[in-house]
Scaffold this active site. Structure first.
Site, PDB file in Angstrom:
ATOM      1  N   ASP A  62       4.054  -7.083   1.841  1.00  0.00           N
ATOM      2  CA  ASP A  62       3.081  -8.051   2.351  1.00  0.00           C
ATOM      3  C   ASP A  62       2.790  -9.143   1.331  1.00  0.00           C
ATOM      4  OD1 ASP A  62       0.269  -7.328   0.871  1.00  0.00           O
ATOM      5  OD2 ASP A  62       1.462  -5.543   1.192  1.00  0.00           O
ATOM      6  N   GLU A 100       3.483   1.451   5.654  1.00  0.00           N
ATOM      7  CA  GLU A 100       2.674   0.242   5.788  1.00  0.00           C
ATOM      8  C   GLU A 100       3.478  -0.985   6.210  1.00  0.00           C
ATOM      9  OE1 GLU A 100      -0.987   0.350   2.900  1.00  0.00           O
ATOM     10  OE2 GLU A 100       0.850   0.258   1.724  1.00  0.00           O
ATOM     11  N   HIS A 101       2.891  -1.744   7.129  1.00  0.00           N
ATOM     12  CA  HIS A 101       3.246  -3.137   7.443  1.00  0.00           C
ATOM     13  C   HIS A 101       4.526  -3.316   8.255  1.00  0.00           C
ATOM     14  CE1 HIS A 101       0.044  -3.964   4.699  1.00  0.00           C
ATOM     15  NE2 HIS A 101       0.736  -3.651   3.609  1.00  0.00           N
ATOM     16  N   TRP A 143     -11.760  -2.238  -6.348  1.00  0.00           N
ATOM     17  CA  TRP A 143     -11.144  -1.598  -5.187  1.00  0.00           C
ATOM     18  C   TRP A 143      -9.958  -0.741  -5.641  1.00  0.00           C
ATOM     19  CZ3 TRP A 143     -10.474  -7.040  -2.634  1.00  0.00           C
ATOM     20  CH2 TRP A 143     -11.725  -7.553  -2.281  1.00  0.00           C
ATOM     21  N   GLU A 200      -1.295   0.765   6.916  1.00  0.00           N
ATOM     22  CA  GLU A 200      -1.852  -0.547   7.247  1.00  0.00           C
ATOM     23  C   GLU A 200      -0.903  -1.232   8.217  1.00  0.00           C
ATOM     24  OE1 GLU A 200      -2.636  -2.855   3.772  1.00  0.00           O
ATOM     25  OE2 GLU A 200      -4.385  -1.672   3.192  1.00  0.00           O
ATOM     26  N   TRP A 248       7.271   0.940   2.561  1.00  0.00           N
ATOM     27  CA  TRP A 248       6.467  -0.292   2.490  1.00  0.00           C
ATOM     28  C   TRP A 248       7.293  -1.512   2.857  1.00  0.00           C
ATOM     29  CZ3 TRP A 248       6.243  -4.279  -1.565  1.00  0.00           C
ATOM     30  CH2 TRP A 248       5.095  -5.079  -1.531  1.00  0.00           C
ATOM     31  N   GLN A 302      -0.665   3.150  -4.213  1.00  0.00           N
ATOM     32  CA  GLN A 302       0.469   3.928  -3.727  1.00  0.00           C
ATOM     33  C   GLN A 302       1.571   4.069  -4.789  1.00  0.00           C
ATOM     34  OE1 GLN A 302      -1.046   1.465  -2.082  1.00  0.00           O
ATOM     35  NE2 GLN A 302      -1.737   2.365  -0.157  1.00  0.00           N
ATOM     36  N   GLN A 346     -10.076   4.380  -1.334  1.00  0.00           N
ATOM     37  CA  GLN A 346     -10.175   4.427   0.119  1.00  0.00           C
ATOM     38  C   GLN A 346      -9.703   5.765   0.667  1.00  0.00           C
ATOM     39  OE1 GLN A 346      -7.698   1.142   1.258  1.00  0.00           O
ATOM     40  NE2 GLN A 346      -9.124  -0.393   0.500  1.00  0.00           N
TER      41      GLN A 346
END
Length: 743
Positions: free
Chosen positions: A587, A618-619, A333, A640, A584, A309, A354
């Site tokens: 995490d 995310e999160h 990944w 996520e 974001w 990102q 992904q």
């Protein structure tokens, strides 16, 4: 007409008046604007009335007090009783020399009024009067001194009272910030910008690039920020791009700057899985960018852009490379990413990515798919097919403005180019000829450098300057307030704004055409109700013809330090365009934990007809995206769920629902549409956690979703449904679940 209807009508009228008044000194009236800035330069730029004690002869009701005229909020006002005369008085704190008073009237303005000054609030000296007031935004040049300033209305323009959104008072005491001029031929871009021209030493240039690559290779949460800029010409260089580094060309077209070599991001530092020797993990290759360059790779050599990102590859032209690989080329990944306004002559191979979003680009070809590849207005994209391969392909981009950028012209001047709004477009804005848009001289910008105060920034914006924020971390004691239409706020080198006192880092008034681009907002230790605010609550104006747009705007809560914010981005204005956003809640890193970096929502949309292109959220701990406005559209969504949910009881939206949806469309919404949306879970501390669904929407024909996916990453945790009660369960046994369309 009842009171509430009348107030709504007033609001609609005043927004039109303010927009017209503000654009009267816009880019189209450069001579008049220059003269106005010369007068302001002789006067201070700080608002001496801001948050000073204010009293009035009367108020219409408790919701429109005298203090609202000096609170710096263009959405609040003082309103008087419906009779003449009426007055508003401001205590400036000490005797000062007043050189200018700026009045922003609501619809109920003063046709006849006077301005007076006093040392003791008893004996008054008149310094201005009129019987032909026009309302709107009035800037009045005056001369006088006093501690108290009083505005007395003697004839109303309407049957209502007198009503002022804001009063600004400027003094010639030298107490306000001094706004330095910007030399467009030789601007001071601060210590963290490196500019190279065709005559620069190639050796010195490469040494600097190598130094930055080494320093920023693993510097994920450091405070260093850099931009490397190339004037039009040809260069030979290998750019290995690290954290918080921007590399960009300074041409009007990407092809004006040709770099023979590479502009690359490698996946070679982060451990993947349990093997300490496997460093092919690109899932934390964040916060860097390549923009406005042509890159010609050596014969037969591929290019690599292994990112996740907040790493845009924007307005680029990649030539000669047989392919560009979006991962490490092996088993690594990756979790990206963005191509925008970009031409790649060869093949794009996505590998393990992904998800990926490509907008208004041109490819030789594309190979690869994992869960969510979205192509919007992109020539050379694969055909629509979802899932397996998961290619969401949409032929045209309905309405978009490309990101503004800095460039260096043939006369030796720096300017900022603002691309025009395009509708129903495909392909890049530049490959078929010069891009449409307007140029703004850098002389019309305040160039902020590390150490600049928010008072100076706001004074420059109030003066009508645009804002260029050079690389650095800016700790803010107040909100950066953008109040004028068509203002450009452009960051270089991931310029970072940290609100230290629990306020928003930046707010934008409900005006036309603001462009906010290239900034990272990092939540401070005191909770902010919101970090970025677009339009005040209750905004109603239409901006369809000239929307505010956000480009490469990134927000984080935690990671670099403890940060707290209830909402990362709140959009109250209508017609706003989001062009690549990553919101974001950290995490990993410093200051992370369920009760540490608290953050309820990433994005809250209250405006109508808001469009998001490339939205990553995310999160967050409640609804990660909460959409309350009608007519919203999202093209690509990546999410996520929070990893760190301690237990099921701590995480529920109520009514028996487990967890909170990643994307919630409010029950009152009747029209909304989204394409290519994905949500993943990885409940690592407690893999028994369940989310009832990824997407929660009202069941109504006007709310439609296309190409959805829920993923349980590695089978760690459960998502019971993709959307509402449809789609099946993603868990250890079935880690991906797809829905082609809903309803």
């Amino acid at each position: 007409m009842d009171v509430s209807s009348r107030l709504r009508a007033r609001s609609l009228l005043v927004l039109l008046v303010l927009a017209l008044a503000a654009t009267g000194l816009g880019a189209g009236d450069a001579v008049a604007g220059s003269r106005q800035q010369d007068r302001l330069a002789a006067c201070g730029t700080a608002n001496a009335a801001l948050n000073r004690p204010a009293t009035a002869s009367s108020t219409e009701n408790a919701g429109v007090p005298a203090s609202a005229a000096v609170d710096g909020n263009p959405g609040t006002r003082w309103g008087s009783a419906f009779s003449d005369p009426q007055w508003l008085q401001i205590d400036l704190g000490s005797t000062v020399s007043v050189c200018q008073v700026a009045l922003t009237w609501e619809t109920a303005y003063g046709k006849a009024f006077r301005i007076e000054l006093s040392d003791n609030a008893t004996a008054w000296t008149q310094v201005y009067s009129t019987t032909t007031g026009t309302g709107g935004a009035q800037t009045l040049e005056i001369a006088g001194s006093g501690r108290y300033l009083r505005i007395t209305g003697t004839q109303r323009s309407t049957g209502w009272g007198y009503s002022l959104w804001e009063v600004a008072v400027r003094t010639s005491d030298g107490t306000g910030p001094v706004i330095p001029p910007t030399d467009p031929r030789n601007p001071d871009l601060g210590p963290n910008v490196f500019v190279y021209g065709p005559g620069s030493s190639q050796t010195e240039m490469q040494n600097k690039l190598n130094q930055l690559a080494t320093e920023m290779h693993t510097n994920q949460f450091g405070t260093q920020r850099y931009a490397v800029l190339f004037k039009p010409g040809s260069y030979t260089a290998d750019v290995n791009l690290g954290f918080y580094t921007q590399v960009a060309g300074l041409g009007l077209s990407p092809d004006d700057v040709n770099l023979n070599g590479h502009v690359r991001v490698e996946a070679d530092w982060l451990q993947q899985g349990d093997n300490p020797n496997n460093k092919g993990n690109a899932t934390q290759n964040f916060w860097r960018s390549a923009e406005n360059l042509a890159v010609t790779t050596p014969p037969g050599q591929i290019e690599r852009w292994a990112v996740s990102q907040a790493a845009p590859y924007r307005r680029m032209h990649l030539k000669n490379a047989p392919e560009v690989q979006l991962w490490n080329g092996a088993d690594g990944w990756a979790s990206g990413g963005l191509f925008a306004d970009t031409k790649i002559d060869g093949r794009v191979v996505s590998g393990s990515q992904q998800q990926w979003f490509s907008r208004n680009s041109e490819f030789g070809s594309w190979a690869g798919s994992v869960w969510n590849m979205v192509f919007l207005g992109t020539n050379g994209a694969p055909p629509q097919h979802f899932p397996n391969p998961s290619h969401t392909t949409i032929g045209q981009t309905p309405k978009v403005r490309e990101k503004p950028f800095l460039y260096f012209d043939a006369a030796g001047n720096y300017n900022v180019f603002v691309p025009a709004l395009r509708t129903n477009s495909a392909g890049t804005s530049w490959s078929q000829g010069p891009a449409a848009g307007t140029s703004i001289s850098l002389a019309d910008f305040y160039v902020a450098k590390p150490g600049a105060s928010v008072d100076t920034i706001n004074a420059a914006l109030a003066q009508g300057k645009h804002l260029l924020i050079t690389p650095g971390v800016y700790h803010l004691s107040d909100t950066i307030r953008v109040t004028r239409p068509n203002t450009v706020v452009l960051g270089l080198g991931l310029a970072t704004l940290v609100p230290d006192t629990g306020q928003a880092a930046i707010s934008v008034a409900d005006v036309d055409g603001v462009k906010l681009a290239g900034v990272l907002v990092d939540a401070g230790p005191v909770n902010s109700p919101s970090l970025v605010e677009i339009g005040p609550a209750g905004s109603t104006a239409s901006h369809a013809a000239n929307p505010t747009s956000l480009h490469d705007v990134f927000v984080r809560v935690g990671g670099a330090h403890i940060g707290k914010a209830s909402v990362s981005l709140r959009v109250n204005s209508n017609d706003v365009i989001g062009d690549h956003l990553w919101l974001w809640r950290g995490d990993h890193g410093e200051g992370v934990g369920w009760n540490v970096n608290t953050a309820a929502n990433g994005l809250v949309v209250n405006g109508n007809n808001v469009t998001m292109y490339g939205l990553f959220v995310e999160h967050y701990q409640e609804y990660e995206t909460l959409w309350n406005g009608n007519g919203g559209r999202t093209y690509f969504y990546q999410n996520e769920f929070p990893y760190d949910v301690p237990d099921q009881a701590s995480w529920s939206s109520g009514g028996g629902t487990q967890g909170w949806a990643a994307y919630k469309v409010a029950n009152t919404v009747t029209t909304h549409e989204a394409w290519g949306v994905g949500s993943y879970c990885f409940f690592s501390p407690n893999n028994s956690i369940v989310a009832s669904r990824s997407f929660e929407v009202p069941d109504t024909p006007g709310v439609r979703f296309h190409d959805l996916v829920s993923v349980s990453l590695g089978g760690v945790g459960t998502i019971s449904n993709v959307i509402n009660n449809t789609g099946g369960t993603a868990n250890t046994a079935n880690q991906q679940r797809y829905v082609v369309s809903y309803p």
